[in-house]
Design a protein around this motif. Structure first.
Motif: not given
Length: 576
Positions: A547-561
């Motif tokens: 699982n990849i967490l895409v973080v921007r400004d402290g928020d997870i904006v996208e998740t997935g492989t």
């Protein structure tokens, strides 16, 4: 304008006394030896006075009595020397034990300070407090123990002996004594502030030297030499000015106290010259009183010097105690974490380093045992902050973090951190053998276990080529090997730990592509059945994450492989 006594001085002295009191037995022995030394020394002038009174005139000398008194003088001088030597040994031992105790307490305290304190204070200033300031405190204490106690005893005992010889001369000496106290107070009140500023400037200078010397390649690469020299010159000039002012006030001690001495000496001579003709005093008695007048004022000279040096020592002690009084990390919990499975939950967590700047808000994450979680995003978005919260390097300000259904603030920090192995982007090696650096944190690891970890990290072949193999000494921070080799050694260090969770913060950033591939293969073996958190800027290193967490400004904006995120054509694809 009237200058008030610095109340901080008294507080620092009280704190210092708390440390000295731990060695009260040595302190009592020191005072007893000081008393014995002083009494023996002060009895000698009486013997000389009696010997002089047995010299009436030419041809009328009682040689037997003179010889008798001189023999006793020699015996007392020898005994005084022995007691003085014993006092010096006791004072040295007491001084260095007190400073050793403060230094040890400082090091222990630093290891329990929150990382927020260490992030905000330069390491050079902290080092200066524990080394330079402690050394100056040691010198001041040694001088104080050696001269302060014996000086006070000398004053008291001298007055007793003087009263036994002549009341009026002793009264004259006592009346002139406040002048010495005023001189000492004037000097100490002016010198403390200068010594305090001197210590602070010395700390800033140490921090700058540490910065320039430790990063000399960067300094030269960016042509910063001239600006570095100007910064150093400015702090050096500041240190010079404060030192000069401190020395100026401390240098007043000797001439001022000598002037007071001369007044008292002249007063004793004048009054003695009046009393001898009327039969109230003998020539030998006046000789004794003159000797005692010098003996009486000498401690004031010494104490004035000691007080001046103690201002410097107390200024340094104040900086040490300021460090010791910094609040430690919040109290540790009593809960234990036994055989963690690697289940991690983050529920509605909020955190910011600066209350005025929001960073992580309402962050949620559920990680099952054995999952590989990659965290990606632009610089400053909060990736490393998430790791700091997982390890409790910083405490969250809202929400909850769980490991195997245990809230981490209910678990001992040592248990929590022992569950993780870490490889950071910033490598850290200490001066020691390759074996010691890899086995760091794995007490009792055998050479075979270290070799196995090194093979998994693809560093074994390089180590075997070194002059002494695993016994080769690495210089401080690995200055005699490449950055890539340092990174591989830290990876081997993590592989050696029996941790159930891994944190990899840009773990392969300093290795070449071919070595990176070999390490990735070894990492896959290492990460089996372990929960892994991988922070990466090079997105090629996390394509196999569960699982990849895409973080921007402290928020997870996208998740997935990786494939899912690429297919979304969103922020992750832009980063990639």
């Amino acid at each position: 304008m009237k200058r008030k006594t610095n109340p901080e001085n008294g507080k620092t002295l009280k704190k210092l006394w708390d440390h000295i009191a731990k060695f009260r037995v040595l302190l009592i022995l020191s005072v007893l030896m000081a008393g014995a030394t002083v009494v023996l020394q002060l009895y000698v002038p009486i013997l000389f006075g009696d010997a002089i009174d047995n010299i009436v005139a030419a041809g009328k000398v009682d040689f037997a009595m003179v010889g008798f008194y001189l023999k006793r003088v020699v015996i007392l001088a020898v005994l005084s020397g022995v007691t003085g030597w014993v006092m010096s040994v006791i004072n040295n031992r007491m001084t260095y034990r007190v400073v050793q105790d403060i230094r040890a307490q400082s090091i222990r305290h630093i290891q329990h300070l929150p990382l927020s304190y260490l992030d905000k204070h330069s390491s050079g200033d902290i080092v200066s407090r524990i080394i330079a300031d402690a050394d100056i405190l040691s010198d001041g204490l040694l001088l104080g123990f050696s001269q302060l106690f014996s000086g006070i005893v000398t004053i008291v005992v001298t007055l007793v002996f003087m009263f036994s010889k002549n009341f009026w001369i002793t009264l004259l000496v006592i009346c002139l004594t406040p002048v010495s106290f005023w001189v000492a107070k004037f000097i100490s009140s002016h010198s403390y502030g200068m010594f305090r500023k001197q210590s602070e400037a010395r700390g800033k200078q140490t921090a700058l030297i540490d910065e320039i010397v430790g990063n000399q390649k960067v300094v030269r690469a960016y042509g910063y030499e001239e600006r570095a020299s100007r910064r150093f010159a400015e702090i050096n000039r500041e240190l010079r000015d404060y030192s000069a002012q401190a020395v100026f006030y401390s240098s007043l001690t000797n001439p001022c106290t000598r002037f007071v001495n001369s007044l008292i000496y002249a007063g004793v001579v004048l009054l003695g010259a009046i009393l001898i003709p009327v039969g109230s005093l003998t020539v030998g008695g006046l000789t004794v009183l003159l000797s005692y007048a010098n003996q009486y004022m000498k401690p004031f000279n010494d104490i004035s010097s000691v007080v001046t040096e103690m201002q410097n020592a107390l200024a340094c002690a104040a900086r040490l105690f300021a460090l010791l009084e910094e609040p430690e990390e919040s109290g540790d919990a009593a809960g234990t974490l036994e055989a963690p499975r690697g289940n991690v939950g983050i529920e509605d967590v909020s955190f910011s380093y600066d209350p005025n700047r929001k960073l992580i808000e309402h962050f949620n994450l559920d990680v099952k045992p054995g999952m590989r979680i990659a965290i990606v995003g632009p610089t400053g978005c909060g990736k490393t902050t998430i790791i700091n919260l997982l390890m409790r390097f910083y405490d969250k300000q809202g929400g909850a973090i769980y490991v195997d259904d245990h809230e981490i603030q209910q678990i001992k920090r040592a248990d929590l951190r022992a569950a993780y192995a870490m490889v950071l982007q910033e490598t850290w090696l200490f001066r020691g053998t390759v074996y010691e650096n890899i086995a760091y944190g794995s007490g009792g690891a055998t050479l075979e276990q270290v070799r196995h970890a090194a093979k998994m990290a693809h560093i074994d072949h390089f180590i075997e080529q070194l002059p002494q193999g695993y016994d080769t000494v690495i210089s401080e921070n690995g200055g005699n090997i490449s950055k890539g080799q340092k990174q591989l050694i830290t990876i081997a260090r993590a592989m050696l730990l029996k941790a159930h969770m891994l944190i990899l913060d840009e773990a392969t950033s300093n290795v070449d592509t071919q070595t990176e591939r070999r390490i990735q293969a070894a990492m896959l073996e290492l990460m089996k059945d372990k929960t892994c958190f991988i922070i990466a800027h090079r997105l090629s290193t996390i394509q196999n994450a569960d699982n990849i967490l895409v973080v921007r400004d402290g928020d997870i904006v996208e998740t997935g492989t990786h494939d899912q995120l690429m297919a979304k054509d969103g922020f992750y694809r832009q980063l990639y």
